[in-house]
Design a protein around this motif. Structure first.
Motif, short mmCIF file in Angstrom:
data_model
loop_
_atom_site.label_atom_id
_atom_site.label_comp_id
_atom_site.label_asym_id
_atom_site.label_seq_id
_atom_site.Cartn_x
_atom_site.Cartn_y
_atom_site.Cartn_z
N THR A 46 0.83 -1.20 0.00
CA THR A 46 0.00 0.00 0.00
C THR A 46 0.87 1.25 0.00
N TYR A 47 2.14 1.11 0.40
CA TYR A 47 3.04 2.26 0.43
C TYR A 47 4.49 1.79 0.47
N LEU A 48 5.34 2.50 -0.26
CA LEU A 48 6.79 2.33 -0.21
C LEU A 48 7.40 3.70 0.05
N ASN A 49 8.31 3.79 1.02
CA ASN A 49 8.98 5.08 1.19
C ASN A 49 10.01 5.24 0.08
N SER A 50 10.61 6.41 -0.02
CA SER A 50 11.51 6.68 -1.15
C SER A 50 12.75 5.78 -1.13
N ALA A 51 13.25 5.41 0.05
CA ALA A 51 14.42 4.52 0.12
C ALA A 51 14.09 3.13 -0.44
N PHE A 52 12.91 2.61 -0.11
CA PHE A 52 12.51 1.30 -0.63
C PHE A 52 12.17 1.40 -2.12
N LEU A 55 15.35 1.17 -4.22
CA LEU A 55 15.84 -0.20 -4.37
C LEU A 55 14.99 -1.00 -5.36
N MET A 56 13.68 -0.86 -5.29
CA MET A 56 12.78 -1.60 -6.17
C MET A 56 12.95 -1.17 -7.63
N VAL A 57 13.14 0.13 -7.84
CA VAL A 57 13.34 0.65 -9.20
C VAL A 57 14.70 0.20 -9.74
N GLU A 58 15.76 0.30 -8.90
CA GLU A 58 17.10 -0.12 -9.32
C GLU A 58 17.13 -1.58 -9.74
N ARG A 59 16.37 -2.41 -9.06
CA ARG A 59 16.33 -3.84 -9.37
C ARG A 59 15.37 -4.16 -10.52
N GLY A 60 14.63 -3.17 -10.96
CA GLY A 60 13.73 -3.36 -12.09
C GLY A 60 12.42 -4.05 -11.73
N TYR A 61 12.06 -4.08 -10.45
CA TYR A 61 10.83 -4.74 -10.03
C TYR A 61 9.59 -3.87 -10.22
N VAL A 62 9.77 -2.54 -10.12
CA VAL A 62 8.67 -1.60 -10.33
C VAL A 62 9.20 -0.37 -11.06
N ARG A 63 8.28 0.39 -11.68
CA ARG A 63 8.67 1.65 -12.33
C ARG A 63 8.84 2.76 -11.30
N ASP A 64 7.94 2.78 -10.32
CA ASP A 64 7.98 3.75 -9.24
C ASP A 64 7.07 3.23 -8.13
N ARG A 65 6.97 3.97 -7.03
CA ARG A 65 6.17 3.49 -5.90
C ARG A 65 4.70 3.40 -6.22
N ASN A 66 4.20 4.26 -7.10
CA ASN A 66 2.79 4.16 -7.48
C ASN A 66 2.51 2.86 -8.24
N GLY A 70 -0.56 -2.20 -4.66
CA GLY A 70 -1.45 -3.27 -5.09
C GLY A 70 -0.73 -4.54 -5.50
N ARG A 71 0.57 -4.45 -5.71
CA ARG A 71 1.35 -5.64 -6.08
C ARG A 71 1.68 -6.44 -4.82
N PRO A 72 1.86 -7.75 -4.96
CA PRO A 72 2.27 -8.56 -3.80
C PRO A 72 3.63 -8.10 -3.28
N CYS A 73 3.79 -8.12 -1.96
CA CYS A 73 5.08 -7.72 -1.39
C CYS A 73 6.19 -8.68 -1.84
N SER A 74 5.81 -9.88 -2.24
CA SER A 74 6.81 -10.84 -2.73
C SER A 74 7.44 -10.39 -4.04
N THR A 75 6.93 -9.31 -4.63
CA THR A 75 7.55 -8.73 -5.82
C THR A 75 8.99 -8.34 -5.52
N ALA A 76 9.29 -8.07 -4.23
CA ALA A 76 10.65 -7.70 -3.82
C ALA A 76 11.64 -8.84 -4.09
N ASN A 77 11.14 -10.06 -4.16
CA ASN A 77 11.95 -11.22 -4.55
C ASN A 77 13.11 -11.50 -3.60
N ALA A 78 12.92 -11.25 -2.31
CA ALA A 78 13.94 -11.63 -1.32
C ALA A 78 13.86 -13.15 -1.13
N ASN A 79 14.92 -13.73 -0.60
CA ASN A 79 14.94 -15.19 -0.46
C ASN A 79 13.97 -15.70 0.60
#
Length: 177
Positions: A46-52, A55-66, A70-79
């Motif tokens: 529901t929310y990502l701060n700018s630091a998170f 990281l998500m943008v650098e890894r190519g998982y999302v375009r931006d926080r918006n 609505g995406r699953p938190c597992s999108t972060a792809n941590a082990n």
């Protein structure tokens, strides 16, 4: 016109205050240098701060926080995603900290419930701390202390076949090397 206008102006004034407060809180959370993300009960962001977000943008998982909302938190792809070691799964079993590898990072995550005004759990907030530097220095130092101790034991026995090879340092261990 008339009384209706006063009501509408009052409602608009109240909404302006709420929006200003919301933006104020958002800017506070964005000022925190640690990655923070908020998850709903269905385990969607529901929310990502700018630091998170960074990281998500650098890894190519999302375009931006918006894009992340609505995406699953597992999108972060941590082990630990989608496992019993997931921070939310751990919290449900009474453990507020979880540890995981995330690409080249070694991280600690603190997970807490988000509650509404009635005290009901309505989601989760997770704060990530990068422990890579600390753990790398610890491991490097432990190995070096062990190597020096073995050399001292050999020297004490008159054995001059000493291990003088210092392991290569990485970005975290340059100073201690």
């Amino acid at each position: 016109p008339g009384e209706f206008r006063k009501v509408i102006e009052g409602v608009n004034g109240t909404l302006d205050v709420v929006v200003d407060k919301l933006e104020w809180y958002r800017s506070i959370i964005d000022a925190v240098p640690f990655p923070i993300h908020v998850i709903d009960m269905d385990m969607n962001w529901t929310y990502l701060n700018s630091a998170f977000e960074k990281l998500m943008v650098e890894r190519g998982y999302v375009r931006d926080r918006n894009d992340a909302v609505g995406r699953p938190c597992s999108t972060a792809n941590a082990n630990i995603c989608k496992t019993k070691n997931c921070g939310i799964m751990q919290l449900k079993s009474g453990v507020k900290e979880s540890f995981f590898d995330w690409g080249n990072l070694k991280c600690k995550q603190d997970t807490a419930n988000v509650v509404n005004a009635k005290g009901e759990v309505v989601g989760y907030v997770e704060t990530v701390t990068d422990l890579s530097a600390t753990l790398s220095v610890k491991s490097y130092t432990e190995k070096e202390v062990q190597r020096v101790a073995q050399n001292l034991e050999r020297l004490g026995k008159g054995d001059l076949d000493l291990d003088l090879e210092t392991p290569a340092a990485d970005q975290y261990t340059m100073d201690v090397a």
